[in-house]
Write an enzyme that holds these catalytic residues in place. Structure first.
Site, PDB file in Angstrom:
ATOM      1  N   ASP A 150     -61.331 -27.185 -14.326  1.00 26.66           N
ATOM      2  CA  ASP A 150     -61.585 -27.128 -15.767  1.00 26.66           C
ATOM      3  C   ASP A 150     -63.073 -27.365 -16.043  1.00 26.66           C
ATOM      4  O   ASP A 150     -63.523 -27.272 -17.186  1.00 26.66           O
ATOM      5  CB  ASP A 150     -60.672 -28.085 -16.554  1.00 26.66           C
ATOM      6  CG  ASP A 150     -60.868 -29.537 -16.184  1.00 26.66           C
ATOM      7  OD1 ASP A 150     -61.662 -29.828 -15.262  1.00 26.66           O
ATOM      8  OD2 ASP A 150     -60.225 -30.403 -16.820  1.00 26.66           O
ATOM      9  N   SER A 151     -63.850 -27.611 -14.984  1.00 29.88           N
ATOM     10  CA  SER A 151     -65.315 -27.626 -15.108  1.00 29.88           C
ATOM     11  C   SER A 151     -65.815 -26.260 -15.589  1.00 29.88           C
ATOM     12  O   SER A 151     -66.980 -26.140 -15.972  1.00 29.88           O
ATOM     13  CB  SER A 151     -65.964 -27.993 -13.771  1.00 29.88           C
ATOM     14  OG  SER A 151     -65.431 -27.219 -12.709  1.00 29.88           O
ATOM     15  N   ASP A 209     -56.426 -26.016 -12.078  1.00 39.41           N
ATOM     16  CA  ASP A 209     -56.675 -27.370 -12.570  1.00 39.41           C
ATOM     17  C   ASP A 209     -55.996 -27.538 -13.928  1.00 39.41           C
ATOM     18  O   ASP A 209     -56.271 -26.754 -14.849  1.00 39.41           O
ATOM     19  CB  ASP A 209     -58.196 -27.538 -12.712  1.00 39.41           C
ATOM     20  CG  ASP A 209     -58.628 -28.979 -12.691  1.00 39.41           C
ATOM     21  OD1 ASP A 209     -57.790 -29.859 -12.414  1.00 39.41           O
ATOM     22  OD2 ASP A 209     -59.826 -29.225 -12.947  1.00 39.41           O
ATOM     23  N   LYS A 246     -53.800 -29.085  -9.639  1.00 37.06           N
ATOM     24  CA  LYS A 246     -54.425 -30.415  -9.547  1.00 37.06           C
ATOM     25  C   LYS A 246     -54.323 -31.081 -10.906  1.00 37.06           C
ATOM     26  O   LYS A 246     -54.495 -30.419 -11.940  1.00 37.06           O
ATOM     27  CB  LYS A 246     -55.893 -30.278  -9.128  1.00 37.06           C
ATOM     28  CG  LYS A 246     -56.645 -31.607  -9.149  1.00 37.06           C
ATOM     29  CD  LYS A 246     -58.045 -31.487  -8.609  1.00 37.06           C
ATOM     30  CE  LYS A 246     -59.073 -31.069  -9.635  1.00 37.06           C
ATOM     31  NZ  LYS A 246     -59.201 -31.965 -10.808  1.00 37.06           N
ATOM     32  N   GLU A 301     -55.316 -35.031 -12.965  1.00 37.14           N
ATOM     33  CA  GLU A 301     -56.071 -36.279 -12.862  1.00 37.14           C
ATOM     34  C   GLU A 301     -55.176 -37.485 -13.119  1.00 37.14           C
ATOM     35  O   GLU A 301     -54.277 -37.418 -13.966  1.00 37.14           O
ATOM     36  CB  GLU A 301     -57.221 -36.278 -13.887  1.00 37.14           C
ATOM     37  CG  GLU A 301     -58.239 -35.180 -13.626  1.00 37.14           C
ATOM     38  CD  GLU A 301     -59.420 -35.223 -14.606  1.00 37.14           C
ATOM     39  OE1 GLU A 301     -59.513 -36.174 -15.428  1.00 37.14           O
ATOM     40  OE2 GLU A 301     -60.246 -34.287 -14.537  1.00 37.14           O
ATOM     41  N   GLU A 359     -63.140 -38.616  -6.478  1.00 37.11           N
ATOM     42  CA  GLU A 359     -64.427 -38.217  -7.074  1.00 37.11           C
ATOM     43  C   GLU A 359     -65.302 -39.439  -7.321  1.00 37.11           C
ATOM     44  O   GLU A 359     -64.869 -40.417  -7.958  1.00 37.11           O
ATOM     45  CB  GLU A 359     -64.193 -37.460  -8.402  1.00 37.11           C
ATOM     46  CG  GLU A 359     -65.513 -37.064  -9.063  1.00 37.11           C
ATOM     47  CD  GLU A 359     -65.380 -36.022 -10.158  1.00 37.11           C
ATOM     48  OE1 GLU A 359     -64.278 -35.471 -10.360  1.00 37.11           O
ATOM     49  OE2 GLU A 359     -66.414 -35.755 -10.816  1.00 37.11           O
TER      50      GLU A 359
HETATM   51  O1  KIV Z   1     -62.885 -29.232 -12.824  1.00 32.93           O
HETATM   52  C1  KIV Z   1     -63.367 -29.469 -11.716  1.00 32.93           C
HETATM   53  O2  KIV Z   1     -64.149 -28.698 -11.143  1.00 32.93           O
HETATM   54  C2  KIV Z   1     -62.991 -30.718 -11.093  1.00 32.93           C
HETATM   55  C3  KIV Z   1     -63.977 -31.291 -10.147  1.00 32.93           C
HETATM   56  C4  KIV Z   1     -64.991 -32.056 -10.910  1.00 32.93           C
HETATM   57  C5  KIV Z   1     -63.311 -32.156  -9.173  1.00 32.93           C
HETATM   58  O3  KIV Z   1     -61.986 -31.264 -11.405  1.00 32.93           O
END
Ligand code: KIV
Length: 284
Positions: free
Chosen positions: A47-48, A86, A116, A118, A185
């Site tokens: 989600d970056s 994500d 993934k 969090e 992280e």
């Molecule tokens: O969104 C992403 O790229 C991430 C990384 C910061 C681990 O979750």
């Protein structure tokens, strides 16, 4: 020859054999193609993308629909690479049911191999529910950007013995809930090394030092494309921003001076047609 796609049991084997796992983010088709060609073991459609692609200030505004579209593009670019989607903010926070529905969307609509999310102890029931739906889950603890407000900003985690203990509890909880991968992280290498050794599942690092089972970087950071800020843990392997800006400067210059385009960039008329054309335009 197409590359052999690694699956979750291969990552467990790599951990056992001590071979490090190489992981990068990607958000688009061309970058995913480069990643597959370069031999990446896994790709995260993080989600970056909110910051790296859309220019948001954080990952918070990112939606499921945006993530799905980017996962689809990455899947097309890297058909033989393990891809993780994500889960964006508020796609799993409300309930187990909503978490399962959104994790399912990633698989049904973009054919990712895993998702993934969090959080540690507090997302155990989400991990279990998603796993029960048959989806491979990667946990993510330490600096968790979606809850960086609660963490007091984008700060390394586990730098005191007490906060390291909390991270160990979270790591154990993620494994116990059934996650098959864990991402740490911005965690001290001393703590990350202990967790990696203690857990049976592969533990990956983004800013958690060299003792983990593999490394993740954000592609836009490591190729020097994202310029707003660069975390301490990033190593830049290229200067894409410099190369692209310089190319664009030269283009501007050549358009202004008429140096571009040249004859080799033109489509000329077919043989014999120019004479007819000259005749024809006399009327105008
Ligand atoms: O969104 C992403 O790229 C991430 C990384 C910061 C681990 O979750």
């Amino acid at each position: 020859m197409s590359k052999k796609k690694l699956m979750i049991h291969d990552f467990q084997r790599l951990k056992r054999e001590g071979e490090k796992i190489a992981w990068l983010t990607s958000y688009d088709y061309p970058t995913a193609r480069f990643a597959e060609e370069a031999g990446l073991d896994m790709i995260l459609v993080g989600d970056s993308l909110g910051m790296c692609v859309y220019g948001y200030e954080s990952t918070v505004p990112v939606t499921m629909d945006q993530c799905i579209v980017h996962c689809q593009a990455v899947r097309r670019g890297a058909p033989n690479t393990f891809v993780l989607g994500d889960m964006p903010f508020m796609s799993y926070q409300k309930s187990d049911e909503e978490a399962v529905a959104n994790a399912g969307r990633f698989l049904k609509e973009s054919s990712v191999d895993a998702i993934k999310l969090e959080g540690g102890r507090r997302v155990m029931s989400r991990i279990k529910a998603i796993l029960d739906a048959g989806v491979v889950v990667c946990g993510h603890i330490g600096l968790t950007p979606q809850s960086s407000g609660q963490l007091g900003g984008h700060k390394a985690q586990g730098r005191t013995a007490e906060s390291a203990r909390a991270l160990i509890e979270d790591a154990l909880a993620v494994q116990e809930a059934g996650a098959q991968l864990l991402l740490l992280e911005a965690v001290p290498p001393e703590v990350a090394g202990f967790i990696t050794h203690r857990l049976a599942i592969p533990v990956l690092s983004i800013g958690a030092g060299p003792h983990c089972d593999g490394q993740l970087l954000i592609v836009s950071d490591m190729i020097g494309q994202f310029q707003a800020f660069t975390p301490k843990f990033v190593k830049k392997y290229a200067d894409v921003a410099g190369v692209v800006t310089q190319a664009m400067r030269e283009y501007v210059q050549e358009v202004k001076t008429g140096a571009f385009p040249r004859d080799e960039h033109c489509y000329h008329m077919l043989e014999g047609e120019e004479a007819k054309f000259r005749e024809l335009i006399k009327k105008y």
